[in-house]
Design a protein around this motif. Sequence first.
Motif, short mmCIF file in Angstrom:
data_model
loop_
_atom_site.label_atom_id
_atom_site.label_comp_id
_atom_site.label_asym_id
_atom_site.label_seq_id
_atom_site.Cartn_x
_atom_site.Cartn_y
_atom_site.Cartn_z
N LEU A 52 3.46 64.97 27.01
CA LEU A 52 2.21 64.32 27.38
C LEU A 52 1.43 63.88 26.15
O LEU A 52 0.79 62.83 26.15
CB LEU A 52 1.37 65.30 28.20
CG LEU A 52 0.17 64.76 28.97
CD1 LEU A 52 0.62 63.73 30.00
CD2 LEU A 52 -0.58 65.90 29.64
N ARG A 53 1.49 64.67 25.11
CA ARG A 53 0.81 64.33 23.85
C ARG A 53 1.49 63.15 23.16
O ARG A 53 0.83 62.27 22.61
CB ARG A 53 0.84 65.55 22.92
CG ARG A 53 0.15 65.37 21.58
CD ARG A 53 0.94 66.08 20.48
NE ARG A 53 2.15 65.37 20.11
CZ ARG A 53 3.34 65.94 19.98
NH1 ARG A 53 3.52 67.23 20.21
NH2 ARG A 53 4.39 65.20 19.62
N ALA A 54 2.82 63.12 23.20
CA ALA A 54 3.57 62.13 22.43
C ALA A 54 3.49 60.72 23.01
O ALA A 54 3.49 59.74 22.26
CB ALA A 54 5.03 62.57 22.33
N ALA A 55 3.41 60.60 24.33
CA ALA A 55 3.47 59.28 24.96
C ALA A 55 2.75 59.32 26.31
O ALA A 55 2.62 60.38 26.92
CB ALA A 55 4.93 58.85 25.15
N PRO A 56 2.30 58.17 26.81
CA PRO A 56 1.60 58.11 28.10
C PRO A 56 2.56 58.22 29.27
O PRO A 56 2.73 57.27 30.06
CB PRO A 56 0.89 56.76 28.04
CG PRO A 56 1.74 55.92 27.16
CD PRO A 56 2.30 56.85 26.12
N VAL A 57 3.22 59.38 29.42
CA VAL A 57 4.18 59.57 30.51
C VAL A 57 3.47 59.57 31.87
O VAL A 57 4.05 59.19 32.88
CB VAL A 57 5.00 60.86 30.31
CG1 VAL A 57 5.99 60.67 29.17
CG2 VAL A 57 4.10 62.06 30.03
N VAL A 58 2.24 60.06 31.89
CA VAL A 58 1.39 59.92 33.08
C VAL A 58 -0.01 59.56 32.58
O VAL A 58 -0.34 59.81 31.42
CB VAL A 58 1.32 61.22 33.92
CG1 VAL A 58 2.68 61.57 34.49
CG2 VAL A 58 0.76 62.37 33.13
N ARG A 59 -0.80 59.00 33.46
CA ARG A 59 -2.14 58.58 33.06
C ARG A 59 -3.06 59.80 32.95
O ARG A 59 -3.16 60.60 33.87
CB ARG A 59 -2.71 57.60 34.09
CG ARG A 59 -4.09 57.07 33.73
CD ARG A 59 -4.61 56.16 34.83
NE ARG A 59 -5.98 55.77 34.59
CZ ARG A 59 -6.33 54.75 33.82
NH1 ARG A 59 -5.40 54.02 33.24
NH2 ARG A 59 -7.61 54.45 33.64
N VAL A 60 -3.73 59.95 31.82
CA VAL A 60 -4.73 61.00 31.64
C VAL A 60 -5.96 60.39 30.98
O VAL A 60 -5.86 59.40 30.25
CB VAL A 60 -4.20 62.17 30.76
CG1 VAL A 60 -3.04 62.88 31.44
CG2 VAL A 60 -3.79 61.68 29.36
N ASP A 61 -7.11 60.97 31.26
CA ASP A 61 -8.33 60.53 30.59
C ASP A 61 -8.35 61.10 29.18
O ASP A 61 -7.97 62.25 28.95
CB ASP A 61 -9.56 61.03 31.36
CG ASP A 61 -9.71 60.37 32.73
OD1 ASP A 61 -9.27 59.21 32.86
OD2 ASP A 61 -10.24 61.03 33.64
N LEU A 62 -8.77 60.29 28.24
CA LEU A 62 -8.85 60.72 26.84
C LEU A 62 -10.31 60.92 26.45
O LEU A 62 -11.17 60.16 26.87
CB LEU A 62 -8.18 59.68 25.93
CG LEU A 62 -6.70 59.43 26.19
CD1 LEU A 62 -6.18 58.30 25.29
CD2 LEU A 62 -5.87 60.69 25.96
N PRO A 63 -10.63 61.93 25.66
CA PRO A 63 -9.70 62.92 25.12
C PRO A 63 -9.19 63.85 26.21
O PRO A 63 -9.88 64.12 27.19
CB PRO A 63 -10.56 63.68 24.10
CG PRO A 63 -11.96 63.53 24.60
CD PRO A 63 -12.03 62.17 25.22
N HIS A 64 -7.95 64.33 26.01
CA HIS A 64 -7.30 65.18 27.01
C HIS A 64 -6.98 66.55 26.41
O HIS A 64 -6.43 66.64 25.32
CB HIS A 64 -6.01 64.53 27.49
CG HIS A 64 -5.27 65.37 28.50
ND1 HIS A 64 -5.67 65.46 29.82
CD2 HIS A 64 -4.18 66.18 28.37
CE1 HIS A 64 -4.84 66.26 30.47
NE2 HIS A 64 -3.94 66.72 29.62
N VAL A 65 -7.33 67.59 27.16
CA VAL A 65 -7.00 68.97 26.76
C VAL A 65 -5.71 69.37 27.46
O VAL A 65 -5.68 69.45 28.69
CB VAL A 65 -8.13 69.95 27.15
CG1 VAL A 65 -7.77 71.37 26.74
CG2 VAL A 65 -9.45 69.53 26.53
#
Length: 313
Positions: A52-65
């Motif tokens: 998840l950190r390396a690439a946008p494999v799923v959509r997350v709001d940034l910043p993301h914990v």
Amino acid sequence: MTTTRTMRAIAFDRHGGPDVLRPTAVPVPEPAAGQVRVRVEAAGVNVWDTKLRAAPVVRVDLPHVPGLEVAGVVDAVGADLEDTAGAAGGDGPVRPGDRVVGFADTGGYAELALTSVFARVPDGVPATQAAGVPVASETALRVLRLLDVRAGETLLVHGATGSVGAFAVQLAVRRGARVVGTASPAGQARVAAMGAIPTTYGPGLVDRVRELAPGGVDAVLDAAGRGALPDSIALRGGTDRIVTIADPAADELGVRSTYAARRDARELAEVLDALGRRELTVTVGWVLPLEEAARAHELLEAGRAGGKIVLVP
């Protein structure tokens, strides 16, 4: 004017290498119905966190914990106390001060996190061990169900010393199965200690397994993703009863893969009870301060975990 309370966390505001993980102040999460808030004592680090950190494999709001699993002390509960008590898979309501572990609804790399699927931690089980249970045990149990492993059968586990592999080995042995587990030369003793027959991975694997299991292999779990699927197919004589959680070549080889979690609080509670009775073990490879989350990701991606990596705030 209302001031938003903040807490310390590790987050990333862009995708990239481990160095994008930075200390960040984020709002304190408030528990909704069915949730408890946990003051985190230990957070498990998983392969999914690194993806998840390396690439946008799923959509997350940034910043993301990031962080899928947390262990600690209940800090606050949602309005429906009885429902959250049932979610814990135990007797009586869950109250502030109770020790629990669960799947994080908010990022686990933080001082506080929410969870709605959780269980009480038995006395004598440290938070650093409990934090290694939710994801690995759920995955191992899910695969064993898909493989329908039964007493008297022989199961081959690739990556037997990894978090998922180790749970699969132990749970299959408890079912009465005979288990052959692959690991590095340094991991052979660990495989044997879990009740399995150890062997190394790499060239010659088919011959080694056939020598160790002359009656054949009934099912295969690939938790390593080291290109062992062709050998697994050769040992099974086809793709039936082979499941991988790690090899992207599964589709082209016609092998079943599984990634969708089935989170069950009562199932989690049963595994924790067995851990409390010392019928199961969790090998913790590294315990690092929360601020060293980047190092934790480096170790995991380099294959140098040596067991579960845990972060402690």
